[in-house]
Scaffold this active site. Structure first.
Site, PDB file in Angstrom:
ATOM      1  N   GLY A   1      11.226   9.064   3.128  1.00  0.00           N
ATOM      2  CA  GLY A   1      10.258   9.219   2.050  1.00  0.00           C
ATOM      3  C   GLY A   1       9.047   8.335   2.293  1.00  0.00           C
TER       4      GLY A   1
ATOM      5  N   GLN B   1       1.272   3.892   0.701  1.00  0.00           N
ATOM      6  CA  GLN B   1       1.800   3.109   1.826  1.00  0.00           C
ATOM      7  C   GLN B   1       0.921   3.230   3.073  1.00  0.00           C
ATOM      8  OE1 GLN B   1       5.962   4.853   1.139  1.00  0.00           O
ATOM      9  NE2 GLN B   1       6.423   2.867   2.021  1.00  0.00           N
TER      10      GLN B   1
ATOM     11  N   CYS C   1      12.894   0.531   2.745  1.00  0.00           N
ATOM     12  CA  CYS C   1      11.532   1.032   2.507  1.00  0.00           C
ATOM     13  C   CYS C   1      10.736   0.832   3.780  1.00  0.00           C
ATOM     14  CB  CYS C   1      10.892   0.240   1.364  1.00  0.00           C
ATOM     15  SG  CYS C   1       9.191   0.729   0.993  1.00  0.00           S
ATOM     16  N   LEU C   2       9.937   1.822   4.151  1.00  0.00           N
ATOM     17  CA  LEU C   2       9.099   1.694   5.350  1.00  0.00           C
ATOM     18  C   LEU C   2       8.109   0.536   5.218  1.00  0.00           C
ATOM     19  CD1 LEU C   2       8.429   5.445   6.188  1.00  0.00           C
ATOM     20  CD2 LEU C   2       9.724   3.818   7.575  1.00  0.00           C
TER      21      LEU C   2
ATOM     22  N   HIS D   1      12.437   6.133  -6.032  1.00  0.00           N
ATOM     23  CA  HIS D   1      11.834   5.072  -5.212  1.00  0.00           C
ATOM     24  C   HIS D   1      10.352   5.372  -4.935  1.00  0.00           C
ATOM     25  CE1 HIS D   1      11.988   2.252  -1.587  1.00  0.00           C
ATOM     26  NE2 HIS D   1      10.914   2.976  -1.328  1.00  0.00           N
ATOM     27  N   GLU D   2      10.048   6.626  -4.583  1.00  0.00           N
ATOM     28  CA  GLU D   2       8.668   6.982  -4.224  1.00  0.00           C
ATOM     29  C   GLU D   2       7.748   6.997  -5.447  1.00  0.00           C
ATOM     30  OE1 GLU D   2       7.885   6.821  -1.221  1.00  0.00           O
ATOM     31  OE2 GLU D   2       9.926   6.849  -0.433  1.00  0.00           O
TER      32      GLU D   2
ATOM     33  N   HIS E   1       6.456   3.616  -6.106  1.00  0.00           N
ATOM     34  CA  HIS E   1       5.298   3.262  -5.267  1.00  0.00           C
ATOM     35  C   HIS E   1       3.989   3.675  -5.946  1.00  0.00           C
ATOM     36  CE1 HIS E   1       6.804   1.662  -1.499  1.00  0.00           C
ATOM     37  NE2 HIS E   1       7.666   2.650  -1.357  1.00  0.00           N
TER      38      HIS E   1
HETATM   39  C1  QAP Z   1      13.073   5.203   0.431  1.00  0.00           C
HETATM   40  O1  QAP Z   1      12.862   4.670   2.699  1.00  0.00           O
HETATM   41  C2  QAP Z   1      14.555   5.260   0.230  1.00  0.00           C
HETATM   42  O2  QAP Z   1      13.810  -0.907   7.081  1.00  0.00           O
HETATM   43  C3  QAP Z   1      12.600   5.682   1.777  1.00  0.00           C
HETATM   44  O3  QAP Z   1      13.437  -0.567   9.707  1.00  0.00           O
HETATM   45  C4  QAP Z   1      15.417   4.523   1.026  1.00  0.00           C
HETATM   46  O4  QAP Z   1      12.442   5.968   4.450  1.00  0.00           O
HETATM   47  C5  QAP Z   1      15.073   6.007  -0.750  1.00  0.00           C
HETATM   48  C6  QAP Z   1      13.129   2.679   7.144  1.00  0.00           C
HETATM   49  C7  QAP Z   1      16.789   4.595   0.822  1.00  0.00           C
HETATM   50  C8  QAP Z   1      16.431   6.098  -0.949  1.00  0.00           C
HETATM   51  C9  QAP Z   1      17.303   5.395  -0.171  1.00  0.00           C
HETATM   52  C10 QAP Z   1      13.425   1.412   6.668  1.00  0.00           C
HETATM   53  C11 QAP Z   1      12.940   2.847   8.506  1.00  0.00           C
HETATM   54  C12 QAP Z   1      12.985   3.825   6.244  1.00  0.00           C
HETATM   55  C13 QAP Z   1      13.535   0.344   7.542  1.00  0.00           C
HETATM   56  C14 QAP Z   1      12.765   4.891   4.038  1.00  0.00           C
HETATM   57  C15 QAP Z   1      13.327   0.522   8.906  1.00  0.00           C
HETATM   58  C16 QAP Z   1      13.033   1.774   9.379  1.00  0.00           C
HETATM   59  C17 QAP Z   1      13.009   3.732   4.912  1.00  0.00           C
HETATM   60 CO    CO Z   2       9.265   2.726  -0.059  1.00  0.00          CO
END
Ligand code: QAP
Ligand code: CO
Length: 178
Positions: free
Chosen positions: A46, A51, A91-92, A133-134, A137
């Site tokens: 996401g 971001q 989270c990215l 989550h999004e 943001h």
């Molecule tokens: C939000 O998060 C989310 O730490 C999106 O090193 C996350 O795409 C919603 C990511 C979990 C629900 C459950 C994170 C990639 C990606 C990192 C992501 C990383 C590389 C996170």
């Molecule tokens: Co995020």
């Protein structure tokens, strides 16, 4: 298609309240295409426009294993939520850190698609959590805001170190960093 760079916590640009998106034109299609490219490249499920420093209510999501189920949400609003759950989130914008957050396992939401058509839909489990989550943001909120001060400051310290160590921008612009 262009890869955009992702802003990392604790950058204050992630704290802005994004206004509704109003213009459904080629520039929106271009933004969404860049967001998917950037999200897939960074192995995310996401991404919100804020971001990548575009301050508007646009979200891209793909929670499928094959990474072939694109979901674009514009001006999304949650209209019903049920079943509290605790979910391990990342989270990215907070790379390398994952913590448990209180969410809902079911949501009903309305949103506008890329062509400007409003729709209502439902989501459960990972997709439901991702949408929650999004949307946070878009309101300048991050999952770290739900954590204890101790956990949040540990993450903040770790990321400031990371940002200083690997930022080409800082290296180029700041003559004091060797
Ligand atoms: C939000 O998060 C989310 O730490 C999106 O090193 C996350 O795409 C919603 C990511 C979990 C629900 C459950 C994170 C990639 C990606 C990192 C992501 C990383 C590389 C996170
Ligand atoms: Co995020």
């Amino acid at each position: 298609m262009t890869l955009r760079s992702i802003i990392h916590y604790p950058d204050n640009r992630l704290r802005q309240l994004c206004p509704e998106h109003t213009c459904f034109d080629d520039s929106l299609k271009n933004l969404v295409s860049d967001m998917f490219e950037t999200m897939y490249h960074e192995k995310g499920i996401g991404l919100s426009a804020i971001q990548i420093n575009v301050i508007t209510r646009v979200i891209t999501i793909d929670v499928s294993k094959e990474q072939n189920q694109r979901l674009t949400l514009i001006n999304p609003v949650i209209i019903d939520r049920r079943e509290p759950i605790v979910f391990d989130e990342g989270c990215l914008s907070v790379p390398g850190f994952y913590e448990k957050v209180d969410r809902f396992n079911y949501i009903k939401y309305e949103a506008t698609d890329i062509d400007g058509n409003k729709f209502v839909s439902e989501a459960t489990e990972l997709l439901a959590v991702c949408i929650q989550h999004e949307i946070d943001h878009l309101d300048g909120k991050l999952f770290v805001d739900y954590l204890s001060d101790m956990k949040r400051s540990k993450i903040q310290k770790g990321l400031i170190k990371q940002n200083n160590n690997n930022s080409d921008i800082q290296r180029k612009e700041n003559p004091y960093i060797k």
